[in-house]
Design an enzyme around this catalytic site. Sequence first.
Site, PDB file in Angstrom:
ATOM      1  CE  LYS A 130      -4.863   2.035   3.169  1.00  0.00           C
ATOM      2  NZ  LYS A 130      -3.552   1.030   3.849  1.00  0.00           N
ATOM      3  CG  ASP A 149      -1.944  -0.992   1.252  1.00  0.00           C
ATOM      4  OD1 ASP A 149      -1.802  -1.941   0.361  1.00  0.00           O
ATOM      5  OD2 ASP A 149      -2.882  -1.126   2.111  1.00  0.00           O
ATOM      6  CE  LYS A 186      -6.453  -1.345   3.151  1.00  0.00           C
ATOM      7  NZ  LYS A 186      -5.177  -1.869   3.280  1.00  0.00           N
TER       8      LYS A 186
END
Length: 226
Positions: free
Chosen positions: A157, A93, A186
Amino acid sequence: MPNDVSLASYIDHTLLKPEASREQILTVCREAVEYSFKSVCVNPLWASTVRTAVKDSGVLTCSVIGFPLGATTTEAKVFEARGAVADGADEIDMVINIAAARAGEKDVLVEDILAVADAVHEHGAILKVIIETSLLTDEQKVLACEAAVQAGADFVKTSTGFNGGGATVEDVALMRKTVGPDLGVKASGGVRSLEDARAMIDAGATRIGASSGVAIVKGEQGASGY
């Protein structure tokens, strides 16, 4: 909408506090295995620890890169990502260049994300791109998501959880609309309850980042900000 059992497979069980101890990390790993969460998400320092602790359980190892500001060089992000993957991370991430997103510099965003995506994909891992929605306008959020798609990221995300504000239903819906049906979305930051998680999934999230994963699947209210 998944049932409450399969909901666990949406959750990246997360511990990103800088003061987290080894025992706390191992506790999170035990919880992830017990509840069959999708992954354990930690700082790179702990990637190898998590990999060992969840081995053969089906739980993935996730690590964050350029975290939490994204304000480092692309070369540093690539180096950090390669190290985390070498230590066992299945998923990365990364935080975008937030200044570039705010300035409307899409080419800069694409170049930054693409370099990390190439490094991550080379070793079979996947890349999630943190756009830090709390610092962007809707137009800038769309730009960042478009850059992530163009660069070949696997997910977008919402948030780090460390820069004020977290996931909102509105942001998740906007991100889903922007990236289309195939890219992952996400939702992270402030998802603390079963109701929160359901709302994010209904809005288009395919993954939930939360340190309150156990509370979520038990139908309780988590206390953590992430």
